[in-house]
Scaffold this active site. Structure first.
Site, PDB file in Angstrom:
ATOM      1  CB  SER A 150      -0.872   0.101   1.430  1.00 43.85           C
ATOM      2  OG  SER A 150      -1.353   1.113   1.173  1.00 43.85           O
ATOM      3  CE1 TYR A 163      -4.190  -1.829   5.336  1.00 47.12           C
ATOM      4  CE2 TYR A 163      -3.387   0.315   4.490  1.00 47.12           C
ATOM      5  CZ  TYR A 163      -3.827  -0.942   4.094  1.00 47.12           C
ATOM      6  OH  TYR A 163      -4.124  -1.498   3.016  1.00 47.12           O
TER       7      TYR A 163
END
Ligand code: NAD
Length: 260
Positions: A150, A163
């Site tokens: 990501s 995250y």
């Protein structure tokens, strides 16, 4: 005859895709199947997986998709996935570590165990699946792993620190394994998407003000589609990418390069 050279095909290859019941994982399974690979689909919801499998078989008549319901967070389930592959007796050549998730909070609001839970799903499960897949991938000799990272593992975005940290770990795992397993004939790469339209982003993107902010920060001024990530994942799986390893390929409409 205008057939693609075989380096742009995946005939005869078998690909394990985690989180394949929807979103980016499903798009990857479809793209890989379209280029001739046989997908092995893993997610938690068996009914949804079976629906996906039936659709793939209908859309790609040569596709012999198989499904296995498992929670990649559970070490026993991870072992069970590889028992299942052993029983299928197929030569695994591709692994797409796509399953992932988040507990989104401000840093000071995390409860004990939250950070570990996000790491377990986004980094530890992929680490373990790579290790479990290694003997079969090495046996193939021209294998590839693609991890779905990501942009949040590369720069600050509003997904929360857990995250971002867990995806950064996945990115570094990609680079390390690329170096360590090159001699085993295993390439290891990752894709790093920015906002992609899937069920997990639906809620955030349904807020028009938030959507405007996202688009303003995206040079291409639109949200990405799962198929656009799947195309990048599939490229990294192809023999055409045979000299590419240890790379993070951004699928982000220019987001990462857009300074002020
Ligand atoms: P999604 O929620 O639409 O789909 C997630 C898939 O993973 C589902 O099939 C789900 O069943 C499966 N899954 C989740 N946890 C699992 C578990 N413990 N065991 C087995 N399967 C599990 O999500 P998505 O948006 O398609 O995201 C897929 C990947 O892409 C994730 O790793 C995510 O972090 C990453 N990503 C997504 C975006 C985005 O904007 N959508 C951006 C960057 C990265």
């Amino acid at each position: 005859m205008n057939a693609l050279p075989s380096r742009w095909r995946l005939d005869g290859q078998t690909c394990l895709v985690t989180g394949a019941s929807r979103g980016i994982g499903l798009a990857c399974a479809r793209e890989l199947a379209g280029l001739g690979a046989q997908p092995l689909l893993v997610a938690r919801d068996e009914t949804q997986l079976q629906t996906v499998c039936d659709e793939l078989r209908e859309d790609f008549p040569a596709c012999d998709a198989r499904v296995f319901a498992a929670d990649v967070n559970d070490p026993e389930d991870r072992l069970a996935i590889f028992d299942w592959i052993a029983d299928l007796d197929v030569p695994l050549s591709l692994l797409v570590n796509n399953a992932g998730g988040n507990i989104q909070k401000a840093t000071l609001e995390y409860e004990p165990g939250d950070l570990e839970a996000v790491f377990r799903l986004n980094s530890v499960s992929a680490f373990d699946l790579c290790r479990l897949a290694h003997p079969r991938l090495a046996q193939h000799g021209h294998a590839a792993i693609v991890n779905v990272g990501s942009v949040s593992g590369l720069t600050h975005v509003r997904t929360g620190i857990a995250y971002g940290m867990s995806k950064a770990a996945l990115h570094q795992m990609t680079r390390n394994l690329a170096c360590e397993w090159a001699e085993d004939g295993i390439r290891v790469n990752a894709v790093t998407p920015w906002y992609i339209r899937t069920r997990r982003t639906d809620q955030a993107l349904s807020d028009p003000d938030y959507l405007d902010e996202v688009l303003e920060r995206t040079p291409m001024a639109r949200i990405g589609e799962p198929e656009e990530v799947a195309a990048a994942v599939t490229f990294l799986c192809l023999p055409a990418a045979s000299y590419i390893t240890g790379q993070l390929l951004a699928v982000d409409g220019g987001f990462l390069h857009y300074g002020f």
